[in-house]
Design a protein around this motif. Structure first.
Motif, PDB file in Angstrom:
ATOM      1  N   LEU A 131       0.651  -1.287  -0.081  1.00 47.49           N
ATOM      2  CA  LEU A 131       0.156  -0.117  -0.061  1.00 47.49           C
ATOM      3  C   LEU A 131       0.909   1.341   0.065  1.00 47.49           C
ATOM      4  O   LEU A 131       1.768   1.228   0.925  1.00 47.49           O
ATOM      5  CB  LEU A 131      -0.970  -0.008   1.257  1.00 47.49           C
ATOM      6  CG  LEU A 131      -2.204  -0.936   1.180  1.00 47.49           C
ATOM      7  CD1 LEU A 131      -2.761  -0.644   2.556  1.00 47.49           C
ATOM      8  CD2 LEU A 131      -3.120  -0.129   0.368  1.00 47.49           C
ATOM      9  N   PRO A 132       0.821   2.187  -1.028  1.00 48.84           N
ATOM     10  CA  PRO A 132       1.445   3.417  -1.078  1.00 48.84           C
ATOM     11  C   PRO A 132       0.729   4.238   0.377  1.00 48.84           C
ATOM     12  O   PRO A 132      -0.408   4.123   0.679  1.00 48.84           O
ATOM     13  CB  PRO A 132       1.004   4.132  -2.354  1.00 48.84           C
ATOM     14  CG  PRO A 132       0.642   2.812  -3.187  1.00 48.84           C
ATOM     15  CD  PRO A 132      -0.241   2.054  -2.145  1.00 48.84           C
ATOM     16  N   VAL A 133       1.484   5.232   0.887  1.00 45.35           N
ATOM     17  CA  VAL A 133       1.196   5.875   1.883  1.00 45.35           C
ATOM     18  C   VAL A 133      -0.146   6.774   1.464  1.00 45.35           C
ATOM     19  O   VAL A 133      -0.043   7.304   0.516  1.00 45.35           O
ATOM     20  CB  VAL A 133       2.375   6.656   2.452  1.00 45.35           C
ATOM     21  CG1 VAL A 133       2.819   7.709   1.408  1.00 45.35           C
ATOM     22  CG2 VAL A 133       1.921   7.755   3.801  1.00 45.35           C
ATOM     23  N   GLY A 134      -1.134   6.998   2.391  1.00 40.09           N
ATOM     24  CA  GLY A 134      -2.107   7.801   2.133  1.00 40.09           C
ATOM     25  C   GLY A 134      -3.110   6.980   1.438  1.00 40.09           C
ATOM     26  O   GLY A 134      -4.457   7.442   1.317  1.00 40.09           O
ATOM     27  N   THR A 135      -3.065   5.625   1.200  1.00 37.53           N
ATOM     28  CA  THR A 135      -4.155   4.881   0.636  1.00 37.53           C
ATOM     29  C   THR A 135      -4.529   3.684   1.618  1.00 37.53           C
ATOM     30  O   THR A 135      -3.814   3.338   2.497  1.00 37.53           O
ATOM     31  CB  THR A 135      -3.830   4.322  -0.930  1.00 37.53           C
ATOM     32  OG1 THR A 135      -2.718   3.271  -0.627  1.00 37.53           O
ATOM     33  CG2 THR A 135      -3.119   5.277  -1.692  1.00 37.53           C
ATOM     34  N   GLU A 136      -5.677   3.178   1.298  1.00 39.08           N
ATOM     35  CA  GLU A 136      -6.093   1.957   1.974  1.00 39.08           C
ATOM     36  C   GLU A 136      -6.783   1.154   1.149  1.00 39.08           C
ATOM     37  O   GLU A 136      -7.390   1.387  -0.085  1.00 39.08           O
ATOM     38  CB  GLU A 136      -7.028   2.399   2.992  1.00 39.08           C
ATOM     39  CG  GLU A 136      -8.365   3.063   2.503  1.00 39.08           C
ATOM     40  CD  GLU A 136      -9.379   3.936   3.501  1.00 39.08           C
ATOM     41  OE1 GLU A 136     -10.130   3.036   4.158  1.00 39.08           O
ATOM     42  OE2 GLU A 136      -9.219   5.019   4.030  1.00 39.08           O
ATOM     43  N   LEU A 137      -7.044  -0.323   1.453  1.00 39.27           N
ATOM     44  CA  LEU A 137      -7.618  -1.058   0.391  1.00 39.27           C
ATOM     45  C   LEU A 137      -9.039  -0.941   0.276  1.00 39.27           C
ATOM     46  O   LEU A 137      -9.671  -0.464   1.074  1.00 39.27           O
ATOM     47  CB  LEU A 137      -7.512  -2.573   1.061  1.00 39.27           C
ATOM     48  CG  LEU A 137      -6.024  -3.237   1.147  1.00 39.27           C
ATOM     49  CD1 LEU A 137      -5.998  -4.415   1.852  1.00 39.27           C
ATOM     50  CD2 LEU A 137      -5.451  -3.448  -0.306  1.00 39.27           C
ATOM     51  N   ASP A 138      -9.412  -1.069  -0.942  1.00 37.48           N
ATOM     52  CA  ASP A 138     -10.932  -1.075  -1.211  1.00 37.48           C
ATOM     53  C   ASP A 138     -11.563  -2.331  -1.549  1.00 37.48           C
ATOM     54  O   ASP A 138     -10.911  -3.320  -2.124  1.00 37.48           O
ATOM     55  CB  ASP A 138     -10.910  -0.101  -2.835  1.00 37.48           C
ATOM     56  CG  ASP A 138     -12.413   0.457  -3.048  1.00 37.48           C
ATOM     57  OD1 ASP A 138     -13.058   0.332  -2.059  1.00 37.48           O
ATOM     58  OD2 ASP A 138     -12.632   1.024  -4.093  1.00 37.48           O
ATOM     59  N   PHE A 139     -12.578  -2.616  -0.867  1.00 35.49           N
ATOM     60  CA  PHE A 139     -13.331  -3.816  -0.846  1.00 35.49           C
ATOM     61  C   PHE A 139     -14.611  -3.831  -1.528  1.00 35.49           C
ATOM     62  O   PHE A 139     -15.166  -2.598  -1.845  1.00 35.49           O
ATOM     63  CB  PHE A 139     -13.683  -4.242   0.773  1.00 35.49           C
ATOM     64  CG  PHE A 139     -12.538  -4.431   1.322  1.00 35.49           C
ATOM     65  CD1 PHE A 139     -12.074  -5.742   1.713  1.00 35.49           C
ATOM     66  CD2 PHE A 139     -11.632  -3.441   1.922  1.00 35.49           C
ATOM     67  CE1 PHE A 139     -10.943  -5.957   2.480  1.00 35.49           C
ATOM     68  CE2 PHE A 139     -10.690  -3.641   2.713  1.00 35.49           C
ATOM     69  CZ  PHE A 139     -10.249  -5.086   3.140  1.00 35.49           C
ATOM     70  N   PHE A 140     -14.911  -5.027  -2.140  1.00 35.48           N
ATOM     71  CA  PHE A 140     -16.313  -4.960  -2.849  1.00 35.48           C
ATOM     72  C   PHE A 140     -16.961  -6.108  -1.797  1.00 35.48           C
ATOM     73  O   PHE A 140     -16.688  -7.127  -2.123  1.00 35.48           O
ATOM     74  CB  PHE A 140     -16.364  -5.372  -4.240  1.00 35.48           C
ATOM     75  CG  PHE A 140     -17.646  -5.558  -4.750  1.00 35.48           C
ATOM     76  CD1 PHE A 140     -18.542  -4.656  -5.148  1.00 35.48           C
ATOM     77  CD2 PHE A 140     -18.035  -6.869  -5.182  1.00 35.48           C
ATOM     78  CE1 PHE A 140     -19.603  -4.710  -5.829  1.00 35.48           C
ATOM     79  CE2 PHE A 140     -19.199  -7.149  -5.752  1.00 35.48           C
ATOM     80  CZ  PHE A 140     -19.967  -5.986  -6.249  1.00 35.48           C
ATOM     81  N   GLN A 141     -18.097  -5.821  -1.504  1.00 37.03           N
ATOM     82  CA  GLN A 141     -18.872  -6.541  -0.653  1.00 37.03           C
ATOM     83  C   GLN A 141     -18.022  -7.529   0.376  1.00 37.03           C
ATOM     84  O   GLN A 141     -18.187  -8.615   0.533  1.00 37.03           O
ATOM     85  CB  GLN A 141     -19.823  -7.650  -1.562  1.00 37.03           C
ATOM     86  CG  GLN A 141     -20.873  -6.950  -2.201  1.00 37.03           C
ATOM     87  CD  GLN A 141     -21.595  -7.941  -3.078  1.00 37.03           C
ATOM     88  OE1 GLN A 141     -21.354  -9.072  -3.574  1.00 37.03           O
ATOM     89  NE2 GLN A 141     -22.462  -7.527  -3.794  1.00 37.03           N
TER      90      GLN A 141
END
Length: 236
Positions: A27-37
């Protein structure tokens, strides 16, 4: 002026559900994982660059070429809301100049390898194949689909996978490269059959060797569109 303009065409997307912990260190700094359902995905995506222009100029022998990448999905919170984007584990192309520009100016992880592709349109069936050679072995992704386009339904997994309009790349532990990818909403072809032959450890490292034994959760073929890459900046 846009940094890059092109068409992305016949995008084959091989999607896997993955354990989020595997992706956290990327993960690059400033981002978070995006989830689908509540599910976390990584995708192998193969497609063609067509009519490519860099800063408005067509570079000889770098106008039409293949790309295959492994990516996962992130988001970044801003005052205006979330920006939904992708992070690339690796992007493979057959042109060394593309690799140099992307790695030098966008902090990406491109690799130059021999590549070929095939598009076949026969009796209402569309066959699309992308191949690349790593360590003397050909890897490939191949789909056969109905040759008629369909609109993407809202709140579907196809919409989630295809509707990320930002790219993020780790510069170091304190800064991230962010850029915008503009394109229209895509349409898709219904998949009939697919074949995946990838040595994930050889191509992407030991963290992703488990995918050798995983079955994709979904496989997609999207037509694509004209695209542009804009607004590169560094965020901290």
């Amino acid at each position: 002026m846009s940094f890059l303009k092109a068409e992305w065409r016949k995008l084959v997307m091989i999607n896997y559900e993955v354990n989020p912990k595997i992706l956290e260190k990327y993960l690059p700094v400033g981002t978070e994982l995006d989830f689908f359902q509540n599910k976390c995905y990584a995708s192998v995506v193969g497609f063609m660059f067509k009519n490519t222009k860099l800063l408005g100029v067509k570079i000889p022998f770098h106008i039409n070429f293949e790309e295959v990448n492994l990516r996962f999905y992130v988001k970044r919170k801003t005052k205006e809301g979330y920006k939904r984007g992708v992070v690339f584990i690796k992007e493979i192309v057959p042109k060394s100049a593309i690799t140099f520009v992307a790695n030098t100016f966008y902090n990406e992880n491109y690799e130059t390898l021999p590549m070929i592709h095939s598009w076949e349109d026969k009796e209402g069936s569309l066959k699309v194949t992308y191949q690349w050679k790593k360590n003397k072995k050909w890897n490939y992704i191949k789909v056969e689909a109905e040759n008629s386009l369909n609109k993407i339904e809202e709140n579907s997994v196809i919409e989630f996978i295809s509707e990320h309009y930002w790219g993020y790349a780790k510069e170091d532990d304190k800064s991230t490269t962010e850029y915008e990818v503009k394109h229209s909403k895509w349409e898709y072809y219904k998949i009939n059959t697919y074949t995946v032959s990838i040595d994930f450890e050889s191509n992407y490292g030991s963290d992703f060797s488990f995918l050798n034994d995983e079955k994709p959760t979904s496989v997609m073929l999207l037509e694509g569109s004209e695209i542009s890459v804009e607004n590169k900046k560094s965020i901290k």
